[in-house]
Design a protein around this motif. Structure first.
Motif, mmCIF file in Angstrom:
data_model
loop_
_atom_site.group_PDB
_atom_site.id
_atom_site.type_symbol
_atom_site.label_atom_id
_atom_site.label_comp_id
_atom_site.label_asym_id
_atom_site.label_seq_id
_atom_site.Cartn_x
_atom_site.Cartn_y
_atom_site.Cartn_z
ATOM 1 N N CYS A 89 16.426 86.902 54.991
ATOM 2 C CA CYS A 89 15.076 86.153 55.059
ATOM 3 C C CYS A 89 14.718 86.042 56.689
ATOM 4 C CB CYS A 89 15.291 84.679 54.788
ATOM 5 S SG CYS A 89 13.981 83.406 55.193
ATOM 6 N N ALA A 90 13.270 85.973 56.992
ATOM 7 C CA ALA A 90 12.851 86.023 58.381
ATOM 8 C C ALA A 90 12.897 84.937 59.150
ATOM 9 C CB ALA A 90 11.241 86.237 58.349
ATOM 10 N N TYR A 91 13.259 83.873 58.336
ATOM 11 C CA TYR A 91 13.634 82.595 58.713
ATOM 12 C C TYR A 91 14.988 82.068 58.808
ATOM 13 C CZ TYR A 91 8.557 82.463 58.047
ATOM 14 O OH TYR A 91 7.175 82.754 58.221
ATOM 15 N N GLY A 92 15.760 82.975 58.034
ATOM 16 C CA GLY A 92 17.196 82.859 57.853
ATOM 17 C C GLY A 92 17.632 81.625 57.039
ATOM 18 N N GLY A 96 11.966 82.023 50.406
ATOM 19 C CA GLY A 96 11.511 82.462 49.064
ATOM 20 C C GLY A 96 10.112 82.992 49.104
ATOM 21 N N GLU A 97 9.497 83.237 50.316
ATOM 22 C CA GLU A 97 8.172 83.413 50.410
ATOM 23 C C GLU A 97 7.979 84.900 51.376
ATOM 24 O OE1 GLU A 97 6.393 79.903 51.942
ATOM 25 O OE2 GLU A 97 5.636 79.342 49.782
ATOM 26 N N CYS A 98 8.940 85.005 52.614
ATOM 27 C CA CYS A 98 8.726 86.027 53.212
ATOM 28 C C CYS A 98 9.092 87.242 52.728
ATOM 29 C CB CYS A 98 9.682 85.686 54.437
ATOM 30 S SG CYS A 98 11.328 85.783 54.223
ATOM 31 N N PRO A 99 8.728 88.476 53.063
ATOM 32 C CA PRO A 99 9.026 89.780 52.513
ATOM 33 C C PRO A 99 10.585 89.781 52.301
ATOM 34 C CG PRO A 99 7.439 89.914 54.554
ATOM 35 C CD PRO A 99 7.815 88.753 54.504
#
Ligand code: ZN
Length: 419
Positions: A89-92, A96-99
């Motif tokens: 996850c881009a946010y760590g 559920g939304e990021c690529p």
């Protein structure tokens, strides 16, 4: 938008562990992108992670090998995949939304490999190839992740190949294993000793029903019935709620107890149960078998007649043989799985009869056959119901230990009839 852990039903403790580990993993990546790592940190992991520096809180941290354990249907592979998504996850967080989240959850992330053994075991060749690829630098800049479903089905040689990788992990590689338990029969002691264990529980029926309603849009009364009938197995509950054929197969299994009126009917019931499992298994693998054969034939048809074609043809015969072997072993496993599902349903029925005979204040597993279980309870009393329940469980154990299914099922049916 629910995050990647939303479908992990009734597993609050495990989810908490995984969230903290994902946050810690994100911190490892941030540290790696900061000024160069200290010279005494050989592998780029933050010190608190791998213990080659002062330990801070290893319990909360990230590590490179994990084992998810729990009964079938508790969500081992769901948990492993959700954790993989949170790591990518881009946010760590596993938003559920990021690529990163999205591609991991849909199975298309370039740095997440899922191994689902199709035969009865995962072979050493497959494992070596996997370990080799897992050692490459992650293309997305985060982690190389290998998820091994049914790690208890590794062959000994494959287990050794995996152990080597787990003992000397490439700096950005994470192994996520799924197994029923950490018993040495399931996972070797040496692999176990290198992994962090995330135990999952059998989710309560209420939690399973809730997810069927929320995620799959199933009517609440159907969801509740299916959740109870599936005995905490989330995937099975969804199939029962949605698939009329799965319901019919279950009805046929639960009709067995009232049909047992003599030796002849007991043996007939055994045949019917085995043949139903074979038919179900055949239907489930037929499509994949045909597609694989067609793909291989297309590939071999392109062989040509030039130099080297003879060698290619010799290779082709071997490939075809390999494919047939793999398909046969997958069919055997599908049959065993289908038979085991039937036995679990049957065990649920005799468990209902037992709890009714004892007047225990617990809800029946199969609400739709409760009247029949009550009649059984009256006829057999607690002792007779228990003997029958034990016969079903012994049959499962025997098949697990490689007794021929027909022999085990016939013995079980005779006990179910005589008590
Ligand atoms: Zn995300």
């Amino acid at each position: 938008m629910p995050d990647v852990f939303a479908d992990l039903v009734g597993q609050d403790e495990a989810v908490d562990t995984l969230r903290r580990a994902a946050a810690s993993a994100a911190a490892v990546l941030r540290a790696a992108h900061a000024p160069a790592p200290a010279a005494d940190d050989p592998d780029g992991y933050a010190d608190e992670v791998d213990g080659d520096g002062p330990a801070v809180d290893p319990g909360a941290g990230m590590t490179h090998a994990w084992i998810f354990t729990g009964p079938p249907g508790s969500g081992r592979s769901v948990a492993a995949r959700a954790f993989a998504a949170a790591l990518q996850c881009a946010y760590g967080t596993g938003c559920g939304e990021c690529p990163g989240c999205h591609t991991t959850m849909t199975g298309t992330h370039a740095d997440v490999r899922l191994v689902v053994p199709e035969g009865l075991s995962i072979g050493v060749g497959e494992m070596r190839a996997l370990v080799l690829r897992a050692a490459s630098t992650p293309s997305g800049g985060r982690w190389q992740i290998v998820i091994i479903e049914d790690a208890d089905r590794l062959t000994e040689a494959a287990g050794n190949a995996l152990l080597k990788a787990v003992e000397e992990p490439p700096p950005r590689t994470v192994f996520l294993l799924c197994a029923p338990s950490t018993h040495p029969d399931d996972v070797s002691v040496t692999i176990r000793s290198r992994c962090r264990v995330v135990p999952l529980r059998q989710p309560p029926a209420g939690a399973v029903a809730e997810v069927l309603v929320r995620r799959d849009g199933i009517a609440p009364d159907v969801a509740q019935w299916a959740a109870a009938a599936a005995q905490g197995h989330v995937g099975r509950a969804r199939r029962l709620a949605r698939d009329p054929e799965a319901r019919q197969r279950r009805d046929a299994v639960l009709a067995v107890p009232r049909r047992l009126t003599g030796v002849g009917t007991a043996l007939d019931a055994a045949s019917a149960l085995i043949e139903a499992a074979e038919a179900e298994a055949e239907a489930s693998v037929a499509e994949a078998d045909a597609a694989e054969r067609a793909a291989l034939q297309t590939a071999l048809g392109a062989g040509g007649t030039g130099r080297g074609a003879a060698g290619a043809m010799r290779g082709a015969a071997g490939q075809l043989k390999d494919l047939e072997k793999r398909q046969k072993s997958r069919a055997t496993r599908a049959q065993r799985d289908a038979l085991d599902r039937a036995l679990v349903d049957l065990a649920g029925f005799y468990r209902d009869a037992l709890t009714m005979a004892l007047r225990a204040p617990v809800a029946p597993v199969h609400t739709d056959t409760a009247a029949m279980a009550e009649a059984g309870a009256q006829k057999w009393a607690a002792e007779g119901a228990l003997r029958r329940l034990e016969a079903v469980l012994e049959c499962r154990t025997a098949i697990e230990a490689n007794v021929k299914p027909r022999i085990a099922v016939e013995a079980m049916m005779l006990t179910l009839w005589k008590g």
